[in-house]
Design a protein around this motif. Sequence first.
Motif, PDB file in Angstrom:
ATOM      1  N   THR A  74       0.650  -1.261  -0.003  1.00  0.00           N
ATOM      2  CA  THR A  74      -0.091   0.067  -0.008  1.00  0.00           C
ATOM      3  C   THR A  74       0.732   1.282  -0.065  1.00  0.00           C
ATOM      4  N   GLY A  75       2.189   1.119   0.214  1.00  0.00           N
ATOM      5  CA  GLY A  75       2.978   2.427   0.175  1.00  0.00           C
ATOM      6  C   GLY A  75       3.125   3.022   1.408  1.00  0.00           C
ATOM      7  N   LYS A  76       2.242   2.513   2.528  1.00  0.00           N
ATOM      8  CA  LYS A  76       2.390   3.213   3.976  1.00  0.00           C
ATOM      9  C   LYS A  76       1.813   1.999   4.878  1.00  0.00           C
ATOM     10  N   PHE A  77       2.198   2.396   6.029  1.00  0.00           N
ATOM     11  CA  PHE A  77       1.525   1.720   7.181  1.00  0.00           C
ATOM     12  C   PHE A  77       1.506   2.702   8.529  1.00  0.00           C
ATOM     13  N   LEU A  78       0.655   2.398   9.415  1.00  0.00           N
ATOM     14  CA  LEU A  78       0.303   2.796  10.841  1.00  0.00           C
ATOM     15  C   LEU A  78       1.562   2.422  11.563  1.00  0.00           C
ATOM     16  N   ARG A  91      -2.498  11.105  18.468  1.00  0.00           N
ATOM     17  CA  ARG A  91      -2.404  11.039  17.249  1.00  0.00           C
ATOM     18  C   ARG A  91      -2.130   9.981  16.317  1.00  0.00           C
ATOM     19  N   GLU A  92      -2.083   9.673  14.956  1.00  0.00           N
ATOM     20  CA  GLU A  92      -1.647   8.542  14.356  1.00  0.00           C
ATOM     21  C   GLU A  92      -0.224   8.967  13.482  1.00  0.00           C
ATOM     22  N   TYR A  93       0.751   7.990  13.709  1.00  0.00           N
ATOM     23  CA  TYR A  93       1.677   8.391  13.127  1.00  0.00           C
ATOM     24  C   TYR A  93       1.996   7.016  11.994  1.00  0.00           C
ATOM     25  N   TRP A  94       1.932   7.504  10.693  1.00  0.00           N
ATOM     26  CA  TRP A  94       2.114   6.622   9.648  1.00  0.00           C
ATOM     27  C   TRP A  94       3.414   6.904   8.865  1.00  0.00           C
ATOM     28  N   ILE A  95       3.871   5.867   8.631  1.00  0.00           N
ATOM     29  CA  ILE A  95       5.144   5.919   7.713  1.00  0.00           C
ATOM     30  C   ILE A  95       4.861   5.365   6.334  1.00  0.00           C
ATOM     31  N   SER A  96       5.233   6.404   5.221  1.00  0.00           N
ATOM     32  CA  SER A  96       5.176   6.056   3.799  1.00  0.00           C
ATOM     33  C   SER A  96       6.373   5.735   3.208  1.00  0.00           C
ATOM     34  N   MET A  97       6.526   5.347   2.015  1.00  0.00           N
ATOM     35  CA  MET A  97       7.430   5.292   1.083  1.00  0.00           C
ATOM     36  C   MET A  97       8.138   6.449   0.948  1.00  0.00           C
ATOM     37  N   SER A  98       7.553   7.684   0.565  1.00  0.00           N
ATOM     38  CA  SER A  98       8.212   8.931   0.531  1.00  0.00           C
ATOM     39  C   SER A  98       8.746   9.565   1.781  1.00  0.00           C
ATOM     40  N   ASP A  99       8.025   9.069   2.875  1.00  0.00           N
ATOM     41  CA  ASP A  99       8.716   9.624   4.197  1.00  0.00           C
ATOM     42  C   ASP A  99      10.119   8.965   4.209  1.00  0.00           C
TER      43      ASP A  99
END
Length: 284
Positions: free
Chosen positions: A167-171, A196-204
């Motif tokens: 999906t390119g990201k995860f919580l 808060r929710e901390y999402w990690i993405s490929m772009s991050d």
Amino acid sequence: MSQTEFFVPSRTFQLFARAIVPNAPRTTNGRIVVFVLSHGLLDNIDAPMFRHIQQTLCTLSIASVAFDFHGNGRSTGTTSYGNYHDEADDIANLVQYLHSVGIPNTKHVYVIGVLAHSKGASSMMLFATKYAHLCPSFLVNLSGRFWLAREITMRWTQENQRQLRETGKFLWRRYGAKPSKSNGAIITGSEQRLVREYWISMSDMAERAGTDMGVVQMLPLHRTFVLNIMGSKDQIVPDDDVWEYDRLMRMAAPHADRVVTRIVPGAKHFWNNQRELEALDRSL
């Protein structure tokens, strides 16, 4: 001693800050000298380490301002995994605000140094090069990472990695008033007031990996002193990171005494017990 909590306007968000001013603070040219304190990844200024450092500085008659990066603690906005340059901007905004507006009820202050931990330390180095005209006389790098493309072993679970591929990201975690300890995440600091929710993405991750800390060679070391401090048992940042900072800075410094690096025996990454804090005091 007086303690003041206030917000600093910064673009589309506000930075929460806490100032501690001794009864007889040190001054320079009629202005109260101030140290700015910056925290690490998903931490906040209520962490025991920052409260301790502010009290230590107070005993030395030095005022301090600790603040939450945007998206952390009681500051507004959102944060991300690779936003080191944005956090450098936060430090610059705070320094400019203190020079122009000051601490509430305490006018005419001068930022003499910045002490920053972990992710905040890397952001501090970017601030000091990007905003060289605002770089103070002292920078204290506490457990800062140099090689940002190098991830912590086992930081991400297999499920995290699967979601990232598909999906390119995860919580990664929820943090704030009731932080989650899922995925083996290390929770630091005190309970915050907003979940808060901390999402990690490929772009991050790409943004973080592409952040070049080699820019420390451009620090204004002709007028700035740097103290690098790291614990010998740091479980988050390898010790070769601090020695790479040391090596590059010494190559660029006009004099050897501009850069000092200290390894504190037995200390870990978060400096959260009394023995480690006392050793940190001695290093400072």
